[in-house]
Design a protein around this motif. Sequence first.
Motif, PDB file in Angstrom:
ATOM      1  N   GLU A  47       0.811  -1.219   0.000  1.00  0.00           N
ATOM      2  CA  GLU A  47       0.000   0.000   0.000  1.00  0.00           C
ATOM      3  C   GLU A  47       0.848   1.274   0.000  1.00  0.00           C
ATOM      4  OE1 GLU A  47      -3.205  -0.037  -0.473  1.00  0.00           O
ATOM      5  OE2 GLU A  47      -3.275  -2.214  -0.399  1.00  0.00           O
ATOM      6  N   TRP A  73       6.238  -5.509 -11.773  1.00  0.00           N
ATOM      7  CA  TRP A  73       5.373  -6.188 -10.802  1.00  0.00           C
ATOM      8  C   TRP A  73       4.626  -7.331 -11.460  1.00  0.00           C
ATOM      9  CZ3 TRP A  73       4.191  -4.747  -5.659  1.00  0.00           C
ATOM     10  CH2 TRP A  73       4.844  -3.605  -5.211  1.00  0.00           C
ATOM     11  N   ALA A  75       1.224  -9.273 -11.984  1.00  0.00           N
ATOM     12  CA  ALA A  75      -0.144  -8.756 -11.947  1.00  0.00           C
ATOM     13  C   ALA A  75      -1.129  -9.796 -12.464  1.00  0.00           C
ATOM     14  CB  ALA A  75      -0.241  -7.488 -12.789  1.00  0.00           C
ATOM     15  N   VAL A  89      -4.313   0.310 -11.387  1.00  0.00           N
ATOM     16  CA  VAL A  89      -4.059  -0.600 -10.281  1.00  0.00           C
ATOM     17  C   VAL A  89      -5.260  -0.564  -9.346  1.00  0.00           C
ATOM     18  CG1 VAL A  89      -2.548  -1.119  -8.332  1.00  0.00           C
ATOM     19  CG2 VAL A  89      -1.570  -0.231 -10.462  1.00  0.00           C
ATOM     20  N   SER A  91      -5.747  -3.026  -6.693  1.00  0.00           N
ATOM     21  CA  SER A  91      -5.321  -3.381  -5.340  1.00  0.00           C
ATOM     22  C   SER A  91      -3.934  -3.992  -5.366  1.00  0.00           C
ATOM     23  CB  SER A  91      -6.312  -4.365  -4.694  1.00  0.00           C
ATOM     24  OG  SER A  91      -6.290  -5.586  -5.382  1.00  0.00           O
ATOM     25  N   VAL A  92      -3.331  -4.012  -4.196  1.00  0.00           N
ATOM     26  CA  VAL A  92      -2.004  -4.595  -4.009  1.00  0.00           C
ATOM     27  C   VAL A  92      -2.149  -5.766  -3.047  1.00  0.00           C
ATOM     28  CG1 VAL A  92       0.357  -4.171  -3.254  1.00  0.00           C
ATOM     29  CG2 VAL A  92      -0.943  -2.338  -4.329  1.00  0.00           C
ATOM     30  N   SER A  96       2.019  -8.602  -5.538  1.00  0.00           N
ATOM     31  CA  SER A  96       1.267  -8.784  -6.770  1.00  0.00           C
ATOM     32  C   SER A  96       0.191  -7.689  -6.866  1.00  0.00           C
ATOM     33  CB  SER A  96       0.618 -10.161  -6.769  1.00  0.00           C
ATOM     34  OG  SER A  96      -0.089 -10.360  -7.961  1.00  0.00           O
ATOM     35  N   LEU A  97      -0.084  -7.250  -8.085  1.00  0.00           N
ATOM     36  CA  LEU A  97      -1.087  -6.209  -8.306  1.00  0.00           C
ATOM     37  C   LEU A  97      -2.313  -6.798  -8.976  1.00  0.00           C
ATOM     38  CD1 LEU A  97       1.150  -3.357  -9.804  1.00  0.00           C
ATOM     39  CD2 LEU A  97       0.526  -3.712  -7.418  1.00  0.00           C
ATOM     40  N   GLN A  98      -3.470  -6.285  -8.620  1.00  0.00           N
ATOM     41  CA  GLN A  98      -4.720  -6.591  -9.343  1.00  0.00           C
ATOM     42  C   GLN A  98      -4.985  -5.368 -10.207  1.00  0.00           C
ATOM     43  OE1 GLN A  98      -6.635  -9.380  -9.298  1.00  0.00           O
ATOM     44  NE2 GLN A  98      -7.973  -8.436 -10.820  1.00  0.00           N
ATOM     45  N   VAL A  99      -5.057  -5.568 -11.520  1.00  0.00           N
ATOM     46  CA  VAL A  99      -5.196  -4.442 -12.440  1.00  0.00           C
ATOM     47  C   VAL A  99      -6.427  -4.625 -13.335  1.00  0.00           C
ATOM     48  CG1 VAL A  99      -2.720  -3.964 -12.480  1.00  0.00           C
ATOM     49  CG2 VAL A  99      -3.692  -5.503 -14.187  1.00  0.00           C
TER      50      VAL A  99
END
Length: 104
Positions: A47, A73, A75, A89, A91-92, A96-99
């Motif tokens: 975050e 990163w 993802a 983006v 969430s983190v 790992s990122l959720q995109v």
Amino acid sequence: MIEITGLPDDPWRFFFIFFVAGLAAVAAAKLYGLFFMRWKTPFRVGEAMNVNRAEVVEWANGKGYVSAGGELWRATSSDPLQPGDAVAVLSVNGLSLQVKKETR
């Protein structure tokens, strides 16, 4: 002839003194690093990264790599993406990122 006093007569004792002095110097450098170098800029992970946009670098089967904040990163996304796509983006999750694909 001038005689120097205080030096050991045995060459091994002379070597041992310099060896211990070297170890003491390395230990002092390590302690300096532990106490004074750790207050530099903290790592920004999760975050604290505070990046909202990224660009897809590599993608296949709903996961891949994106470039965000100057870093590469891992993802995941439910959107079909291709390299070069701009993504937001969401969430983190750890490292790992959720995109999702950014609509322009």
